[in-house]
Design a protein around this motif. Sequence first.
Motif, PDB file in Angstrom:
ATOM      1  N   GLY A   1       0.447  -1.368   0.022  1.00  0.00           N
ATOM      2  CA  GLY A   1       0.156   0.277   0.520  1.00  0.00           C
ATOM      3  C   GLY A   1       0.654   1.520   0.217  1.00  0.00           C
ATOM      4  O   GLY A   1       0.158   2.511   0.709  1.00  0.00           O
ATOM      5  N   ASP A   2       2.055   1.013  -0.173  1.00  0.00           N
ATOM      6  CA  ASP A   2       3.372   2.192   0.233  1.00  0.00           C
ATOM      7  C   ASP A   2       3.248   2.828  -1.543  1.00  0.00           C
ATOM      8  O   ASP A   2       3.981   2.915  -2.139  1.00  0.00           O
ATOM      9  N   THR A   3       2.217   3.374  -2.383  1.00  0.00           N
ATOM     10  CA  THR A   3       2.425   3.689  -3.663  1.00  0.00           C
ATOM     11  C   THR A   3       2.951   5.158  -4.104  1.00  0.00           C
ATOM     12  O   THR A   3       3.925   5.163  -4.693  1.00  0.00           O
ATOM     13  N   THR A   4       3.423   5.931  -2.741  1.00  0.00           N
ATOM     14  CA  THR A   4       4.207   7.794  -3.299  1.00  0.00           C
ATOM     15  C   THR A   4       5.777   6.866  -3.041  1.00  0.00           C
ATOM     16  O   THR A   4       6.180   7.244  -4.332  1.00  0.00           O
ATOM     17  N   LYS A   5       6.793   6.241  -1.967  1.00  0.00           N
ATOM     18  CA  LYS A   5       7.827   5.143  -2.218  1.00  0.00           C
ATOM     19  C   LYS A   5       7.910   4.336  -3.257  1.00  0.00           C
ATOM     20  O   LYS A   5       8.722   4.460  -3.656  1.00  0.00           O
ATOM     21  N   ALA A   6       6.972   4.022  -3.482  1.00  0.00           N
ATOM     22  CA  ALA A   6       7.129   2.871  -4.660  1.00  0.00           C
ATOM     23  C   ALA A   6       7.413   3.366  -6.822  1.00  0.00           C
ATOM     24  O   ALA A   6       8.426   3.245  -6.707  1.00  0.00           O
ATOM     25  N   LYS A   7       6.839   4.733  -6.100  1.00  0.00           N
ATOM     26  CA  LYS A   7       6.735   5.427  -7.567  1.00  0.00           C
ATOM     27  C   LYS A   7       8.207   6.080  -7.483  1.00  0.00           C
ATOM     28  O   LYS A   7       9.071   5.712  -8.715  1.00  0.00           O
ATOM     29  N   VAL A   8       9.139   6.403  -6.531  1.00  0.00           N
ATOM     30  CA  VAL A   8      10.207   7.093  -5.924  1.00  0.00           C
ATOM     31  C   VAL A   8      11.083   5.855  -6.809  1.00  0.00           C
ATOM     32  O   VAL A   8      12.007   6.318  -7.479  1.00  0.00           O
ATOM     33  N   PHE A   9      10.672   4.706  -5.954  1.00  0.00           N
ATOM     34  CA  PHE A   9      11.833   3.735  -6.744  1.00  0.00           C
ATOM     35  C   PHE A   9      11.747   3.028  -8.557  1.00  0.00           C
ATOM     36  O   PHE A   9      12.749   2.681  -8.757  1.00  0.00           O
ATOM     37  N   PHE A  10      10.760   2.864  -9.255  1.00  0.00           N
ATOM     38  CA  PHE A  10      10.568   3.310 -10.156  1.00  0.00           C
ATOM     39  C   PHE A  10      11.346   4.629 -11.426  1.00  0.00           C
ATOM     40  O   PHE A  10      11.708   4.166 -11.481  1.00  0.00           O
ATOM     41  N   ASP A  11      10.950   5.480 -10.072  1.00  0.00           N
ATOM     42  CA  ASP A  11      12.013   6.770 -11.079  1.00  0.00           C
ATOM     43  C   ASP A  11      13.423   6.330 -11.024  1.00  0.00           C
ATOM     44  O   ASP A  11      14.381   6.454 -12.512  1.00  0.00           O
ATOM     45  N   LYS A  12      13.800   5.494  -9.506  1.00  0.00           N
ATOM     46  CA  LYS A  12      15.034   5.128  -9.538  1.00  0.00           C
ATOM     47  C   LYS A  12      16.184   4.375 -10.394  1.00  0.00           C
ATOM     48  O   LYS A  12      16.607   4.347 -11.534  1.00  0.00           O
ATOM     49  N   GLU A  13      15.093   4.029 -11.300  1.00  0.00           N
ATOM     50  CA  GLU A  13      15.004   2.367 -11.856  1.00  0.00           C
ATOM     51  C   GLU A  13      15.688   3.574 -12.903  1.00  0.00           C
ATOM     52  O   GLU A  13      16.558   2.622 -13.477  1.00  0.00           O
ATOM     53  N   ILE A  14      14.961   3.843 -13.816  1.00  0.00           N
ATOM     54  CA  ILE A  14      14.958   4.269 -14.905  1.00  0.00           C
ATOM     55  C   ILE A  14      16.347   5.688 -14.545  1.00  0.00           C
ATOM     56  O   ILE A  14      16.857   5.169 -15.917  1.00  0.00           O
ATOM     57  N   LEU A  15      16.392   6.114 -13.992  1.00  0.00           N
ATOM     58  CA  LEU A  15      17.929   7.365 -13.857  1.00  0.00           C
ATOM     59  C   LEU A  15      18.859   5.983 -13.858  1.00  0.00           C
ATOM     60  O   LEU A  15      20.111   6.934 -14.642  1.00  0.00           O
ATOM     61  N   LEU A  16      18.687   5.405 -12.761  1.00  0.00           N
ATOM     62  CA  LEU A  16      19.915   4.833 -12.919  1.00  0.00           C
ATOM     63  C   LEU A  16      20.191   3.494 -14.734  1.00  0.00           C
ATOM     64  O   LEU A  16      21.478   2.982 -14.784  1.00  0.00           O
ATOM     65  N   TYR A  17      19.019   3.265 -15.234  1.00  0.00           N
ATOM     66  CA  TYR A  17      18.712   2.511 -15.997  1.00  0.00           C
ATOM     67  C   TYR A  17      18.033   2.828 -16.786  1.00  0.00           C
ATOM     68  O   TYR A  17      17.234   2.276 -17.507  1.00  0.00           O
ATOM     69  N   PRO A  18      19.171   3.615 -18.380  1.00  0.00           N
ATOM     70  CA  PRO A  18      17.799   4.091 -19.149  1.00  0.00           C
ATOM     71  C   PRO A  18      16.960   2.804 -20.242  1.00  0.00           C
ATOM     72  O   PRO A  18      16.253   3.282 -20.247  1.00  0.00           O
ATOM     73  N   GLU A  19      17.366   1.552 -20.063  1.00  0.00           N
ATOM     74  CA  GLU A  19      16.562   0.479 -20.298  1.00  0.00           C
ATOM     75  C   GLU A  19      15.834  -0.082 -20.200  1.00  0.00           C
ATOM     76  O   GLU A  19      15.254  -0.291 -20.758  1.00  0.00           O
ATOM     77  N   SER A  20      15.433   0.741 -19.312  1.00  0.00           N
ATOM     78  CA  SER A  20      14.411   0.506 -18.847  1.00  0.00           C
ATOM     79  C   SER A  20      13.208   0.662 -18.644  1.00  0.00           C
ATOM     80  O   SER A  20      11.835   0.553 -18.378  1.00  0.00           O
ATOM     81  N   LYS A  21      13.312   2.309 -19.593  1.00  0.00           N
ATOM     82  CA  LYS A  21      11.964   3.433 -19.205  1.00  0.00           C
ATOM     83  C   LYS A  21      11.130   3.055 -20.206  1.00  0.00           C
ATOM     84  O   LYS A  21      10.142   3.173 -19.279  1.00  0.00           O
ATOM     85  N   MET A  22      11.061   2.069 -21.413  1.00  0.00           N
ATOM     86  CA  MET A  22       9.975   1.642 -22.068  1.00  0.00           C
ATOM     87  C   MET A  22       9.312   0.913 -20.799  1.00  0.00           C
ATOM     88  O   MET A  22       7.322   1.181 -20.485  1.00  0.00           O
ATOM     89  N   TYR A  23       9.838  -0.607 -20.087  1.00  0.00           N
ATOM     90  CA  TYR A  23       8.917  -0.964 -19.343  1.00  0.00           C
ATOM     91  C   TYR A  23       8.362  -0.692 -18.123  1.00  0.00           C
ATOM     92  O   TYR A  23       7.145  -0.664 -17.889  1.00  0.00           O
TER      93      TYR A  23
END
Lengths: 295, 113
Positions: B81-103
Motif C-alpha cells: 500500500g505504499d504507492t508514493t515510495k514505490a513511485k520513487v523507486f520506479f523513477d530511480k530504476e529509470i535514472l540508473l538504467y535508461p534501458e528500463s524506461k519503456m518497461y
Amino acid sequence: MKKRILVYMVTAFAFAACNVAEKVKDKYVPQEEIRTDDVLAEIKGEPKKEEVKDTNVSQISKKELKRLEKERIRQEKIMAGDTLNFFERTFPKRIRRDSIYPQIYKELPRSILVVYPWNRSKNQYGDRMFQTAITQELSLKGYYLFPVLTISQQAKTDTNFNSRYQNADNVRSYFENYGADAALFITIYSINKEYWSTKTEIVADYTMISTHSGDTLFQRRANFSYSSPFPLKDKSKESLLEDNKEFQIYEAVQRLQHYVFSDFPYGPYHKEYLKDKKKFSHQTEMDYKISVIPE
Amino acid sequence: MKKTILVIACVICLSSCNKVLYNYYNYNELAYTYSKGGWEDKEMKKMVKQYKKIVEIPKGKTVVPPPGCCVDYACMLIQQGDTTKAKVFFDKEILLYPESKMYVDNLKKEIGL
C-alpha cells in the motif's frame, strides 16, 4: 617331557618320509618325453626333412623397436579417431570470443529479457530456480536484466509468456513491449538428485535471440554434473529455503549458470566491455563435470 | 629488503581484491522464495525487509542497486500500500538504467501511477 620330544620326532619323521616318498615316486614313474619331428622320423626310418633357413634375419636395435612400438600405438589411435598429438591435446587451440559470438559484438545488446523457462524436468520448482539464479549471473556481466519477480508474476497470469510457446518469429514483440535488445529462452530437460548421492545432474538448453534482427546471439546446451562436498552443505538458519535437498539443487543450478555464462562477452556496465574479444571461449555444446570430492 | 617484501605483499593483496559490480546479498534465495508464493503477511514483511537492504544499502563497485531490483521492490511496496515510495523507486530504476524506461512506463500505466 620325553613324550613331547617323542611326538615332535614322530612328526618330523612323518614329514621327511612324505618328501622321500614323493622323490621315489618321481624317479620311477615313467616321464613323458618330447620328441621333435626329426627324431620321430629317425625312429620310424623315414627320410629327414630339409631344414629351411630364414636368410632374411635383421637385427633391430632397442631404439628402433621403441620407435616401431610408438608408431603402432599412433596408428591405433588414428584408427580410433583420436588425431590430436600430445602438444595439441595438452595445449588446446584457443577459441576467441569474437569468433564464437560474432553477432553479440555486432549488435551489442544492452538489455536482456529472461523469458520464463520451459520446465520439462520432474522438479516442480526448476523453472523458478533457473529464472532467479540467471539474473545475478548476467547482470554481473554488465547487462541490464529485467526485474525477475515482476516478470515471473506476469508469467503466472499469461501462460503464453513461456519459452515453450515462443519462437524466433515473435521475439520482435519483446522489443516493442519491453524495450529488450535480446530475449533468453531456457529449456530445462532434467534435474536429478538422489537422496543417497552427492551428485546433481542437470541438462538444460539456452538460446539468446536478438529482438532486432532475430539472429541467434548465444546458444548452449549444458550437460552438468555436480558433485557436492561430503558431508553435504546444509542450509543456514537464516536461509529462506524449505529443505536441504532444495538448497543443494539450487546451489547446483547457480553453479551451472556460472559455468554456462563464464565466457559470455561483457556488457556495457562492465569495465571490460568490448575489451574481451580475444579472451577464451568454450564450444557451443559442452559437458560440465565438476567434482569437488578429492579422488 | 623488508620494505620491498612488504610492498610486494601489499600489491598482491590489493590486486587480489576483485570487487563485483553489485552486491546482491541473499537475493537469489529471496527471489526464489518470493516467486514460489504462498507466504503469509509476517513472511512477506520479512522478505521486504531483506529486499530493502539490497536497494537501500547498495555495495559493490558501482554502489547502486542491481538492475531490476528497484522495480521489484517498488512492486512489493505497492502490495503493502505504499504507492508514493514505490513511485520513487520506479523513477530511480529509470535514472540508473535508461534501458528500463519503456518497461517501467508501461508498468506504471498498468498499475495506474
